[in-house]
Scaffold this motif. Sequence first.
Motif, short mmCIF file in Angstrom:
data_model
loop_
_atom_site.label_atom_id
_atom_site.label_comp_id
_atom_site.label_asym_id
_atom_site.label_seq_id
_atom_site.Cartn_x
_atom_site.Cartn_y
_atom_site.Cartn_z
N ILE A 37 133.21 -37.90 38.62
CA ILE A 37 132.40 -36.97 39.41
C ILE A 37 132.80 -37.02 40.88
O ILE A 37 133.00 -35.98 41.52
CB ILE A 37 130.90 -37.27 39.21
CG1 ILE A 37 130.48 -36.91 37.79
CG2 ILE A 37 130.06 -36.51 40.23
CD1 ILE A 37 129.09 -37.38 37.42
N ALA A 38 132.92 -38.22 41.43
CA ALA A 38 133.26 -38.36 42.85
C ALA A 38 134.65 -37.81 43.15
O ALA A 38 134.84 -37.09 44.14
CB ALA A 38 133.16 -39.82 43.28
N ILE A 39 135.62 -38.12 42.31
CA ILE A 39 136.98 -37.63 42.53
C ILE A 39 137.04 -36.12 42.39
O ILE A 39 137.72 -35.43 43.16
CB ILE A 39 137.97 -38.32 41.57
CG1 ILE A 39 138.12 -39.79 41.95
CG2 ILE A 39 139.32 -37.62 41.56
CD1 ILE A 39 138.89 -40.62 40.95
N SER A 40 136.29 -35.57 41.43
CA SER A 40 136.28 -34.12 41.24
C SER A 40 135.68 -33.41 42.44
O SER A 40 136.24 -32.41 42.92
CB SER A 40 135.48 -33.75 39.98
OG SER A 40 136.08 -34.30 38.85
N ILE A 41 134.55 -33.89 42.93
CA ILE A 41 133.93 -33.28 44.11
C ILE A 41 134.87 -33.34 45.30
O ILE A 41 135.07 -32.36 46.02
CB ILE A 41 132.59 -33.97 44.42
CG1 ILE A 41 131.55 -33.62 43.37
CG2 ILE A 41 132.08 -33.58 45.81
CD1 ILE A 41 130.27 -34.41 43.48
N TRP A 42 135.48 -34.51 45.51
CA TRP A 42 136.38 -34.69 46.64
C TRP A 42 137.61 -33.78 46.51
O TRP A 42 138.02 -33.13 47.47
CB TRP A 42 136.81 -36.15 46.74
CG TRP A 42 137.38 -36.48 48.07
CD1 TRP A 42 138.69 -36.45 48.43
CD2 TRP A 42 136.66 -36.90 49.23
NE1 TRP A 42 138.83 -36.83 49.73
CE2 TRP A 42 137.59 -37.11 50.24
CE3 TRP A 42 135.31 -37.12 49.49
CZ2 TRP A 42 137.23 -37.53 51.51
CZ3 TRP A 42 134.96 -37.55 50.75
CH2 TRP A 42 135.90 -37.74 51.75
N ILE A 44 137.99 -30.97 44.81
CA ILE A 44 137.71 -29.53 44.83
C ILE A 44 137.33 -29.06 46.23
O ILE A 44 137.80 -28.02 46.69
CB ILE A 44 136.61 -29.19 43.82
CG1 ILE A 44 137.13 -29.40 42.40
CG2 ILE A 44 136.12 -27.76 44.00
CD1 ILE A 44 136.07 -29.30 41.33
N TRP A 45 136.47 -29.79 46.92
CA TRP A 45 135.89 -29.27 48.15
C TRP A 45 136.31 -29.97 49.45
O TRP A 45 136.05 -29.46 50.53
CB TRP A 45 134.37 -29.28 48.06
CG TRP A 45 133.86 -28.28 47.10
CD1 TRP A 45 134.16 -26.95 47.05
CD2 TRP A 45 132.97 -28.50 46.02
NE1 TRP A 45 133.51 -26.35 46.01
CE2 TRP A 45 132.76 -27.29 45.36
CE3 TRP A 45 132.31 -29.64 45.55
CZ2 TRP A 45 131.93 -27.16 44.28
CZ3 TRP A 45 131.48 -29.51 44.46
CH2 TRP A 45 131.29 -28.28 43.82
N SER A 50 143.28 -28.47 48.97
CA SER A 50 142.42 -27.79 48.00
C SER A 50 142.38 -26.28 48.27
O SER A 50 142.34 -25.84 49.42
CB SER A 50 141.00 -28.35 48.08
OG SER A 50 140.13 -27.60 47.28
N ALA A 51 142.37 -25.49 47.20
CA ALA A 51 142.29 -24.04 47.33
C ALA A 51 140.88 -23.59 47.70
O ALA A 51 140.68 -22.53 48.29
CB ALA A 51 142.72 -23.38 46.03
N LEU A 62 129.34 -32.96 53.59
CA LEU A 62 129.66 -33.53 52.28
C LEU A 62 130.35 -34.88 52.41
O LEU A 62 130.06 -35.81 51.66
CB LEU A 62 130.52 -32.56 51.47
CG LEU A 62 130.86 -32.97 50.05
CD1 LEU A 62 129.58 -33.14 49.22
CD2 LEU A 62 131.78 -31.96 49.39
N ARG A 63 131.23 -35.01 53.39
CA ARG A 63 131.90 -36.30 53.61
C ARG A 63 130.89 -37.38 53.99
O ARG A 63 130.92 -38.50 53.45
CB ARG A 63 132.93 -36.19 54.73
CG ARG A 63 134.19 -35.53 54.32
CD ARG A 63 135.16 -35.49 55.47
NE ARG A 63 136.35 -34.76 55.09
CZ ARG A 63 137.57 -35.13 55.42
NH1 ARG A 63 137.76 -36.20 56.14
NH2 ARG A 63 138.60 -34.42 55.03
#
Length: 70
Positions: A37-42, A44-45, A50-51, A62-63
Amino acid sequence: VLVFSLELIMLYAFARYGYFLGEGIRGYFISGLFLVIAISIWAIWVAPKSARRLPMPFQAFLRVLMFGLG
């Protein structure tokens, strides 16, 4: 280099917290889930390449939120 080191420490903190929420194999599962979850959030956003990178005020929030939780 400093920011990357802090990111790794944050991920370690999420994994460690997830491990101590469960016992035995359940702890490993929760730890892995928190990491994904943490790696995905980081990725993606927040990641530089990141696109779908968030605009700066939201990205900074968020950071701070993720480092605070980690």
